[in-house]
Design an enzyme around this catalytic site. Structure first.
Site, PDB file in Angstrom:
ATOM      1  N   HIS A  72       0.843  -1.203   0.000  1.00 22.91           N
ATOM      2  CA  HIS A  72       0.000   0.000   0.000  1.00 22.91           C
ATOM      3  C   HIS A  72       0.874   1.247   0.000  1.00 22.91           C
ATOM      4  O   HIS A  72       1.696   1.441   0.889  1.00 22.91           O
ATOM      5  CB  HIS A  72      -0.932  -0.001   1.218  1.00 22.91           C
ATOM      6  N   TYR A 200      -9.325   5.689   6.921  1.00 26.02           N
ATOM      7  CA  TYR A 200      -9.490   6.060   8.332  1.00 26.02           C
ATOM      8  C   TYR A 200     -10.505   7.196   8.357  1.00 26.02           C
ATOM      9  O   TYR A 200     -10.225   8.287   7.844  1.00 26.02           O
ATOM     10  CB  TYR A 200      -8.161   6.546   8.923  1.00 26.02           C
ATOM     11  N   PRO A 292      -4.901   0.919  18.567  1.00 25.46           N
ATOM     12  CA  PRO A 292      -4.574   0.362  17.249  1.00 25.46           C
ATOM     13  C   PRO A 292      -4.594   1.366  16.091  1.00 25.46           C
ATOM     14  O   PRO A 292      -4.187   1.012  14.981  1.00 25.46           O
ATOM     15  CB  PRO A 292      -5.654  -0.712  17.047  1.00 25.46           C
ATOM     16  N   LYS A 296       0.507   0.185  14.967  1.00 26.61           N
ATOM     17  CA  LYS A 296       1.889   0.128  15.445  1.00 26.61           C
ATOM     18  C   LYS A 296       2.223  -1.062  16.352  1.00 26.61           C
ATOM     19  O   LYS A 296       3.401  -1.379  16.546  1.00 26.61           O
ATOM     20  CB  LYS A 296       2.227   1.424  16.219  1.00 26.61           C
ATOM     21  N   TYR A 384       3.800   6.580   9.916  1.00 22.97           N
ATOM     22  CA  TYR A 384       2.921   5.470   9.541  1.00 22.97           C
ATOM     23  C   TYR A 384       3.715   4.326   8.901  1.00 22.97           C
ATOM     24  O   TYR A 384       3.479   3.158   9.207  1.00 22.97           O
ATOM     25  CB  TYR A 384       1.816   5.957   8.592  1.00 22.97           C
TER      26      TYR A 384
HETATM   27  P1  FAD Z   1       0.681 -11.260  21.790  1.00 22.59           P
HETATM   28  O1  FAD Z   1       0.315 -11.318  20.366  1.00 22.59           O
HETATM   29  O2  FAD Z   1      -0.349 -10.872  22.794  1.00 22.59           O
HETATM   30  O3  FAD Z   1       1.280 -12.682  22.184  1.00 22.59           O
HETATM   31  C1  FAD Z   1       1.546 -13.054  23.517  1.00 22.59           C
HETATM   32  C2  FAD Z   1       1.479 -14.558  23.644  1.00 22.59           C
HETATM   33  O4  FAD Z   1       1.818 -14.923  24.994  1.00 22.59           O
HETATM   34  C3  FAD Z   1       0.084 -15.115  23.399  1.00 22.59           C
HETATM   35  O5  FAD Z   1       0.153 -16.170  22.474  1.00 22.59           O
HETATM   36  C4  FAD Z   1      -0.390 -15.559  24.772  1.00 22.59           C
HETATM   37  O6  FAD Z   1      -1.262 -16.693  24.716  1.00 22.59           O
HETATM   38  C5  FAD Z   1       0.916 -15.893  25.440  1.00 22.59           C
HETATM   39  N1  FAD Z   1       0.835 -15.839  26.922  1.00 22.59           N
HETATM   40  C6  FAD Z   1       0.120 -14.974  27.683  1.00 22.59           C
HETATM   41  N2  FAD Z   1       0.284 -15.244  28.993  1.00 22.59           N
HETATM   42  C7  FAD Z   1       1.141 -16.289  29.064  1.00 22.59           C
HETATM   43  C8  FAD Z   1       1.685 -17.017  30.134  1.00 22.59           C
HETATM   44  N3  FAD Z   1       1.375 -16.736  31.397  1.00 22.59           N
HETATM   45  N4  FAD Z   1       2.531 -18.038  29.858  1.00 22.59           N
HETATM   46  C9  FAD Z   1       2.853 -18.341  28.573  1.00 22.59           C
HETATM   47  N5  FAD Z   1       2.337 -17.674  27.500  1.00 22.59           N
HETATM   48  C10 FAD Z   1       1.500 -16.670  27.748  1.00 22.59           C
HETATM   49  N6  FAD Z   1      -0.495  -3.922  15.435  1.00 22.59           N
HETATM   50  C11 FAD Z   1       0.082  -3.501  14.282  1.00 22.59           C
HETATM   51  O7  FAD Z   1       1.317  -3.385  14.244  1.00 22.59           O
HETATM   52  N7  FAD Z   1      -0.655  -3.218  13.156  1.00 22.59           N
HETATM   53  C12 FAD Z   1      -2.004  -3.316  13.157  1.00 22.59           C
HETATM   54  O8  FAD Z   1      -2.633  -3.098  12.108  1.00 22.59           O
HETATM   55  C13 FAD Z   1      -2.668  -3.700  14.379  1.00 22.59           C
HETATM   56  N8  FAD Z   1      -4.002  -3.827  14.453  1.00 22.59           N
HETATM   57  C14 FAD Z   1      -4.576  -4.327  15.596  1.00 22.59           C
HETATM   58  C15 FAD Z   1      -5.948  -4.482  15.601  1.00 22.59           C
HETATM   59  C16 FAD Z   1      -6.576  -5.005  16.759  1.00 22.59           C
HETATM   60  C17 FAD Z   1      -8.064  -5.150  16.752  1.00 22.59           C
HETATM   61  C18 FAD Z   1      -5.794  -5.379  17.901  1.00 22.59           C
HETATM   62  C19 FAD Z   1      -6.449  -5.954  19.144  1.00 22.59           C
HETATM   63  C20 FAD Z   1      -4.430  -5.214  17.879  1.00 22.59           C
HETATM   64  C21 FAD Z   1      -3.809  -4.697  16.739  1.00 22.59           C
HETATM   65  N9  FAD Z   1      -2.427  -4.538  16.677  1.00 22.59           N
HETATM   66  C22 FAD Z   1      -1.846  -4.043  15.528  1.00 22.59           C
HETATM   67  C23 FAD Z   1      -1.593  -4.887  17.829  1.00 22.59           C
HETATM   68  C24 FAD Z   1      -0.923  -6.275  17.719  1.00 22.59           C
HETATM   69  O9  FAD Z   1      -1.889  -7.251  17.469  1.00 22.59           O
HETATM   70  C25 FAD Z   1      -0.149  -6.601  18.999  1.00 22.59           C
HETATM   71  O10 FAD Z   1       0.664  -5.495  19.346  1.00 22.59           O
HETATM   72  C26 FAD Z   1       0.732  -7.863  18.846  1.00 22.59           C
HETATM   73  O11 FAD Z   1      -0.064  -9.027  18.893  1.00 22.59           O
HETATM   74  C27 FAD Z   1       1.794  -7.974  19.951  1.00 22.59           C
HETATM   75  O12 FAD Z   1       2.498  -9.174  19.826  1.00 22.59           O
HETATM   76  P2  FAD Z   1       3.134  -9.893  21.094  1.00 22.59           P
HETATM   77  O13 FAD Z   1       3.798 -11.108  20.572  1.00 22.59           O
HETATM   78  O14 FAD Z   1       3.916  -8.893  21.865  1.00 22.59           O
HETATM   79  O15 FAD Z   1       1.900 -10.255  22.035  1.00 22.59           O
HETATM   80  C1  DHB Z   2      -5.868  -2.851  10.721  1.00 20.81           C
HETATM   81  C2  DHB Z   2      -5.768  -2.570  12.058  1.00 20.81           C
HETATM   82  C3  DHB Z   2      -5.322  -1.327  12.444  1.00 20.81           C
HETATM   83  O1  DHB Z   2      -5.209  -1.032  13.758  1.00 20.81           O
HETATM   84  C4  DHB Z   2      -4.976  -0.366  11.513  1.00 20.81           C
HETATM   85  O2  DHB Z   2      -4.555   0.850  11.926  1.00 20.81           O
HETATM   86  C5  DHB Z   2      -5.049  -0.665  10.187  1.00 20.81           C
HETATM   87  C6  DHB Z   2      -5.498  -1.927   9.787  1.00 20.81           C
HETATM   88  C7  DHB Z   2      -6.357  -4.188  10.311  1.00 20.81           C
HETATM   89  O3  DHB Z   2      -6.675  -5.014  11.157  1.00 20.81           O
HETATM   90  O4  DHB Z   2      -6.458  -4.423   9.090  1.00 20.81           O
END
Ligand code: FAD
Ligand code: DHB
Length: 389
Positions: A72, A200, A292, A296, A384
Site C-alpha cells: 500500500h 481512516y 490500534p 503500530k 505510519y
Molecule cells: P501477543 O500477540 O499478545 O502474544 C503473547 C502470547 O503470549 C500469546 O500467544 C499468549 O497466549 C501468550 N501468553 C500470555 N500469557 C502467558 C503465560 N502466562 N505463559 C505463557 N504464555 C502466555 N499492530 C500492528 O502493528 N498493526 C495493526 O494493524 C494492528 N491492528 C490491531 C488491531 C486489533 C483489533 C488489535 C487488538 C491489535 C492490533 N495490533 C496491531 C496490535 C498487535 O496485534 C499486537 O501489538 C501484537 O499481537 C503484539 O504481539 P506480542 O507477541 O507482543 O503479544
Molecule cells: C488494521 C488494524 C489497524 O489497527 C490499523 O490501523 C489498520 C489496519 C487491520 O486489522 O487491518
C-alpha cells in the site's frame, strides 16, 4: 531442561525472536500458555512496516508474505463527506507498508519453527518465573508433568496479560497509562474491500476504519462504547453503522454480507519502564500497548525483538553485555515515539465523550491542515510507514 534463552509466549514477538536466535545458533525454548490453534484464532493486526517485513525476510519467513502481501502506497482520511488521500510513498522517501494479517505472520513463523526442530511447548499451565536476578528458570506443567527450564535469560513476550511483567516487584517498574472510554468493534468478511487502500474515517458518530486482508477479504472497524459486546451487534447493524460514518459515495460502494468474525478490542496506551530487570527482558505487548489507530503494536513488537536479538547475539558471539545493558533505553526511545503517534492518530479521529463542539472543530481543522500541508503529510507518512529501527 536447559536452554540459553527461555521465551515466554508464542505470539509474533516470541516466535520472531525464536526464529532469529535459532538462525544464529542460539538455543531457545518457547513456552506458550494456549494451544497453537488458539493463538492462530485471534484476529488482530493487518499492517506491516518495511522493517517488520525485512526481519521476516531475514529469517526466511516471507515467501507467502512476498507472494500474497498487498503493498500500500497511500491511505485515505475521510472527513466532511469526502476522501483525502495521503501519498505515503511520496511523503516517506519511497517507503510503503504491506497489508498482511498477523494470523498469517504467526502461521508462517510457526511453520518455520516446526521445520527448524526448536522446541515450543504449547498449553503450558501455571507458568512461573524464578531467579530473575541471577540464575533464572521457568517452571510450568506440560501434560500434567512439572517442568523446570533453566536458562541464561528470559524473554517475556507474553503480551499485556502475561506473567512476565507481573513477576517483577511493583517497585521495580514505573507504569504510564491512558485508558480510552471506547473500543473498536471489528468485523471480518469474505467480501471485496470497499477501497484499494485503507480508509481512516472521522465522523461525528465516531471513528470507522476500512481495511482488508486480501482482494476478497474485508476487515472493518467501528468505534463503540467500551462497554459494548460483539454478540449484541448483528451484521446488519454493523454494516448500517459503518456506512453512516463513511462519505456517502464510499458508503454506497460497500459490499455487505455475512461476517466470519466479530470482536471488540479495548483501546489503551501503556508503557512499563524499564524493559529489563536482571536477566528478564520484556518485549512487545508485555511492556507496552498502543491504541490500534496507527497500526503500530505488532510493528513495535518486531522492533523490540530486533534490539533484543542484536544484544543477545553480541553477548554470545562477542562476550559483551553492552547491548543487553542498552536494550531498555534503545527500545523505549522508539516505543515512546510510537506511543505519541498512536495517541495522536486516535485523538484526531475518534469521538471523545467530553470533546464538545470546540473539540470537534479542532479535529476538523487538524485534518484539513494535515491533508493540505506537505510538512504535515510528511510527518504522518514517516511515522505510519515506521521510524527506522
Ligand atoms: P501477543 O500477540 O499478545 O502474544 C503473547 C502470547 O503470549 C500469546 O500467544 C499468549 O497466549 C501468550 N501468553 C500470555 N500469557 C502467558 C503465560 N502466562 N505463559 C505463557 N504464555 C502466555 N499492530 C500492528 O502493528 N498493526 C495493526 O494493524 C494492528 N491492528 C490491531 C488491531 C486489533 C483489533 C488489535 C487488538 C491489535 C492490533 N495490533 C496491531 C496490535 C498487535 O496485534 C499486537 O501489538 C501484537 O499481537 C503484539 O504481539 P506480542 O507477541 O507482543 O503479544
Ligand atoms: C488494521 C488494524 C489497524 O489497527 C490499523 O490501523 C489498520 C489496519 C487491520 O486489522 O487491518
Amino acid at each position: 531442561m536447559r536452554t540459553q534463552v527461555a521465551i515466554i509466549g508464542a505470539g509474533p514477538a516470541g516466535l520472531l525472536l525464536g526464529a532469529l536466535l535459532g538462525k544464529a545458533g542460539i538455543g531457545n525454548v518457547i513456552v506458550e500458555r494456549s494451544s497453537a490453534a488458539h493463538v492462530l484464532s485471534r484476529i488482530r493486526a493487518g499492517v506491516l512496516e518495511q522493517g517488520t517485513v525485512d526481519l521476516l525476510r531475514s529469517v526466511g519467513c516471507a515467501t507467502r508474505l512476498d507472494a500474497e502481501g498487498l503493498i500500500h502506497e497511500g491511505i485515505d482520511l475521510a472527513f466532511d463527506d469526502s476522501l483525502h488521500r495521503v501519498d505515503l510513498k511520496q511523503h516517506a522517501g519511497g517507503r510503503v507498508v504491506t497489508v498482511y494479517g498477523q494470523t498469517e505472520v504467526t502461521r508462517d513463523l510457526m511453520d518455520a519453527r516446526s521445520a527448524s526442530g526448536h522446541s515450543t511447548i504449547y498449553e503450558a499451565a501455571d507458568v512461573t518465573l524464578h531467579g530473575i536476578d541471577a540464575s533464572p528458570y521457568v517452571a510450568f506443567r506440560s501434560d500434567r508433568v512439572d517442568v523446570r527450564l533453566d536458562c541464561d535469560f528470559i524473554a517475556g513476550c507474553d503480551g499485556f496479560h502475561g506473567v512476565s511483567r507481573q513477576s517483577l516487584p511493583a517497585a521495580a517498574l514505573r507504569v504510564f497509562e491512558r485508558v480510552y472510554p471506547f473500543g473498536w468493534l471489528g468485523l471480518m468478511a469474505d467480501l471485496p474491500p470497499v477501497n484499494d487502500e485503507l480508509i481512516y474515517a472521522r465522523h461525528s458518530r465516531g471513528f470507522a476504519l476500512c481495511s482488508m486482508r486480501s482482494p476478497a477479504r474485508s476487515r472493518y472497524y467501528v468505534q463503540v462504547d467500551a462497554s459494548e459486546h460483539a454478540e449484541d451487534w448483528s451484521d446488519d447493524q454493523f454494516w448500517d453503522e459503518l456506512r453512516r460514518r463513511l462519505p456517502e459515495a464510499t458508503a454506497a460502494r460497500v459490499t455487505t454480507g455475512p461476517s466470519i468474525e466479530k470482536s471488540v478490542a479495548a483501546l489503551r496506551s501503556f508503557v512499563a519502564e524499564p524493559m529489563r530487570f536482571g536477566q528478564l527482558f520484556l518485549c512487545g505487548d508485555a511492556a507496552h500497548i498502543v491504541p490500534p489507530t496507527g497500526a503500530k503494536g505488532l510493528n513495535l513488537a518486531a522492533s523490540d525483538v530486533h534490539y533484543l536479538f542484536d544484544a543477545l547475539r553480541e553477548f554470545y558471539e562477542e562476550k559483551s553485555a553492552a547491548g543487553l545493558d542498552a536494550y531498555s533505553t534503545r527500545a523505549l526511545a522508539r516505543v515512546w515515539k510510537a506511543e505519541r503517534f498512536s495517541w495522536w492518530m486516535t485523538s484526531i479521529l475518534h469521538r471523545f465523550p467530553d470533546q464538545g463542539e470546540f473539540g470537534e472543530r479542532l479535529q476538523l481543522s487538524e485534518l484539513d491542515y494535515l491533508t493540505h500541508s506537505e510538512a504535515a503529510m510528511s510527518a504522518l507518512a514517516e511515522n505510519y510507514v515506521g521510524l527506522p529501527f
